[in-house]
Motif scaffolding. Structure first.
Motif, PDB file in Angstrom:
ATOM      1  N   ILE A  98     -12.281  58.175 -22.571  1.00  0.00           N
ATOM      2  CA  ILE A  98     -13.299  58.183 -21.516  1.00  0.00           C
ATOM      3  C   ILE A  98     -13.977  56.829 -21.531  1.00  0.00           C
ATOM      4  N   LEU A  99     -13.920  56.147 -20.416  1.00  0.00           N
ATOM      5  CA  LEU A  99     -14.535  54.827 -20.306  1.00  0.00           C
ATOM      6  C   LEU A  99     -15.708  54.923 -19.354  1.00  0.00           C
ATOM      7  N   GLU A 100     -16.863  54.507 -19.834  1.00  0.00           N
ATOM      8  CA  GLU A 100     -18.060  54.564 -19.013  1.00  0.00           C
ATOM      9  C   GLU A 100     -18.583  53.155 -18.791  1.00  0.00           C
ATOM     10  N   THR A 101     -18.988  52.914 -17.587  1.00  0.00           N
ATOM     11  CA  THR A 101     -19.696  51.665 -17.295  1.00  0.00           C
ATOM     12  C   THR A 101     -21.139  52.052 -17.039  1.00  0.00           C
ATOM     13  N   ASN A 102     -22.025  51.579 -17.867  1.00  0.00           N
ATOM     14  CA  ASN A 102     -23.404  52.005 -17.764  1.00  0.00           C
ATOM     15  C   ASN A 102     -24.278  50.926 -17.105  1.00  0.00           C
ATOM     16  N   PHE A 103     -23.901  50.583 -15.893  1.00  0.00           N
ATOM     17  CA  PHE A 103     -24.751  49.737 -15.067  1.00  0.00           C
ATOM     18  C   PHE A 103     -24.687  50.275 -13.647  1.00  0.00           C
ATOM     19  N   SER A 104     -25.791  50.150 -12.937  1.00  0.00           N
ATOM     20  CA  SER A 104     -25.845  50.745 -11.606  1.00  0.00           C
ATOM     21  C   SER A 104     -25.606  49.738 -10.496  1.00  0.00           C
ATOM     22  N   ASP A 105     -25.733  48.484 -10.800  1.00  0.00           N
ATOM     23  CA  ASP A 105     -25.565  47.454  -9.790  1.00  0.00           C
ATOM     24  C   ASP A 105     -24.335  46.634 -10.149  1.00  0.00           C
ATOM     25  N   SER A 106     -23.438  46.479  -9.226  1.00  0.00           N
ATOM     26  CA  SER A 106     -22.220  45.733  -9.514  1.00  0.00           C
ATOM     27  C   SER A 106     -22.424  44.228  -9.403  1.00  0.00           C
ATOM     28  N   THR A 107     -23.628  43.806  -9.077  1.00  0.00           N
ATOM     29  CA  THR A 107     -23.927  42.383  -9.004  1.00  0.00           C
ATOM     30  C   THR A 107     -24.532  41.956 -10.335  1.00  0.00           C
ATOM     31  N   ILE A 108     -23.946  40.939 -10.925  1.00  0.00           N
ATOM     32  CA  ILE A 108     -24.422  40.456 -12.221  1.00  0.00           C
ATOM     33  C   ILE A 108     -24.793  38.989 -12.060  1.00  0.00           C
ATOM     34  N   CYS A 109     -25.944  38.656 -12.558  1.00  0.00           N
ATOM     35  CA  CYS A 109     -26.392  37.269 -12.500  1.00  0.00           C
ATOM     36  C   CYS A 109     -25.628  36.437 -13.508  1.00  0.00           C
ATOM     37  N   ALA A 110     -25.456  35.175 -13.195  1.00  0.00           N
ATOM     38  CA  ALA A 110     -24.772  34.259 -14.103  1.00  0.00           C
ATOM     39  C   ALA A 110     -25.517  34.235 -15.426  1.00  0.00           C
ATOM     40  N   GLY A 111     -24.771  34.326 -16.514  1.00  0.00           N
ATOM     41  CA  GLY A 111     -25.358  34.299 -17.842  1.00  0.00           C
ATOM     42  C   GLY A 111     -25.810  35.658 -18.344  1.00  0.00           C
ATOM     43  N   SER A 112     -25.802  36.672 -17.481  1.00  0.00           N
ATOM     44  CA  SER A 112     -26.192  38.016 -17.912  1.00  0.00           C
ATOM     45  C   SER A 112     -24.981  38.730 -18.491  1.00  0.00           C
ATOM     46  N   SER A 113     -25.246  39.837 -19.137  1.00  0.00           N
ATOM     47  CA  SER A 113     -24.142  40.590 -19.737  1.00  0.00           C
ATOM     48  C   SER A 113     -24.215  42.048 -19.291  1.00  0.00           C
ATOM     49  N   ILE A 114     -23.079  42.713 -19.419  1.00  0.00           N
ATOM     50  CA  ILE A 114     -23.028  44.152 -19.174  1.00  0.00           C
ATOM     51  C   ILE A 114     -22.437  44.804 -20.415  1.00  0.00           C
ATOM     52  N   LEU A 115     -22.701  46.084 -20.577  1.00  0.00           N
ATOM     53  CA  LEU A 115     -22.185  46.810 -21.722  1.00  0.00           C
ATOM     54  C   LEU A 115     -21.229  47.882 -21.230  1.00  0.00           C
ATOM     55  N   LEU A 116     -19.994  47.833 -21.719  1.00  0.00           N
ATOM     56  CA  LEU A 116     -19.008  48.865 -21.432  1.00  0.00           C
ATOM     57  C   LEU A 116     -18.763  49.625 -22.732  1.00  0.00           C
ATOM     58  N   THR A 117     -18.741  50.930 -22.667  1.00  0.00           N
ATOM     59  CA  THR A 117     -18.494  51.724 -23.870  1.00  0.00           C
ATOM     60  C   THR A 117     -17.270  52.600 -23.664  1.00  0.00           C
ATOM     61  N   ALA A 118     -16.569  52.812 -24.750  1.00  0.00           N
ATOM     62  CA  ALA A 118     -15.422  53.718 -24.738  1.00  0.00           C
ATOM     63  C   ALA A 118     -15.701  54.812 -25.749  1.00  0.00           C
ATOM     64  N   ASN A 119     -15.654  56.059 -25.332  1.00  0.00           N
ATOM     65  CA  ASN A 119     -15.913  57.193 -26.210  1.00  0.00           C
ATOM     66  C   ASN A 119     -14.606  57.842 -26.637  1.00  0.00           C
ATOM     67  N   ALA A 120     -14.615  58.330 -27.862  1.00  0.00           N
ATOM     68  CA  ALA A 120     -13.466  59.067 -28.406  1.00  0.00           C
ATOM     69  C   ALA A 120     -12.186  58.280 -28.260  1.00  0.00           C
ATOM     70  N   CYS A 121     -12.235  57.071 -28.722  1.00  0.00           N
ATOM     71  CA  CYS A 121     -11.104  56.174 -28.498  1.00  0.00           C
ATOM     72  C   CYS A 121     -10.599  55.621 -29.819  1.00  0.00           C
ATOM     73  N   ASN A 122      -9.310  55.686 -30.033  1.00  0.00           N
ATOM     74  CA  ASN A 122      -8.697  55.061 -31.203  1.00  0.00           C
ATOM     75  C   ASN A 122      -7.797  53.916 -30.769  1.00  0.00           C
ATOM     76  N   ALA A 123      -8.035  53.432 -29.585  1.00  0.00           N
ATOM     77  CA  ALA A 123      -7.201  52.347 -29.054  1.00  0.00           C
ATOM     78  C   ALA A 123      -7.980  51.045 -29.110  1.00  0.00           C
TER      79      ALA A 123
END
Length: 190
Positions: A158-183
């Protein structure tokens, strides 16, 4: 008494203290023949031969085609039975807690020659234990239980993207998490 019943001239052995009309031999571990002998000063007469066939209890082993199963795939468990008196159905058992022989969590799962288990795991990694049980009769004879075989069931990724706006400012970061993953986890962008 003789143990090699198939020999053309079996070697007969007198059983000490078996002079009565009834005989109670000790426990038999191998196929054995018995006959009675009656004699007097004039002649010796033998009864017909009675053979007790001793068949070793079965020995059952189990193998799995996979030790680890990815979500949506299946594991195939097969058994091998050696010995025993007759062909018996195999009772597959599952234990989701322990592979111990003395565990009280063993549950009957299916009667079949082989067992295919689909992985529909949606939680965390799970180790399930499987074994086969042969029991042809309601007694301790002709009974065998295999060693437990552990199988790891990996959950759905299960891959979740926990951001609500798809626009990201230069130099900013986003966090992507993967649950129950052995890959391995890789980031792709376009």
């Amino acid at each position: 008494m003789a143990e090699n019943c198939s020999a053309s001239e079996p070697s007969w052995v007198n059983i000490s203290e078996q002079m009565a009309s009834l005989s109670t031999p000790s426990a038999l571990n191998t196929t054995t023949c018995f006959r009675r002998m009656v004699f007097d000063s004039c002649q010796t007469v033998f009864s017909n031969v009675v053979t007790f066939h001793i068949v070793p209890d079965p020995v059952v082993s189990v193998s799995a085609d996979l030790n680890e199963v990815c979500f949506g795939n299946s594991v195939l468990l097969t058994k091998t039975v050696i010995g025993g008196q007759v062909t018996c159905p195999v009772q597959w058992q599952i234990n989701k807690i322990s592979g111990s022989v003395s565990s009280t969590f063993w549950q009957n799962y299916a009667l079949s020659d082989s067992l295919e288990i689909p992985n529909l795991n949606v939680g965390n990694d799970s180790i399930w234990y499987f074994r086969a049980r042969v029991d042809c009769e309601n007694s301790s004879c002709n009974l065998a239980v295999s060693e437990a075989v552990p199988v790891v069931f990996h959950p759905e990724l299960i891959l979740e993207t926990n951001f609500s706006d798809s626009t990201i400012c230069a130099g900013s970061s986003i966090l992507l998490t993967a649950n129950a993953c052995n890959a391995s986890f890789e980031m792709e962008h376009r």
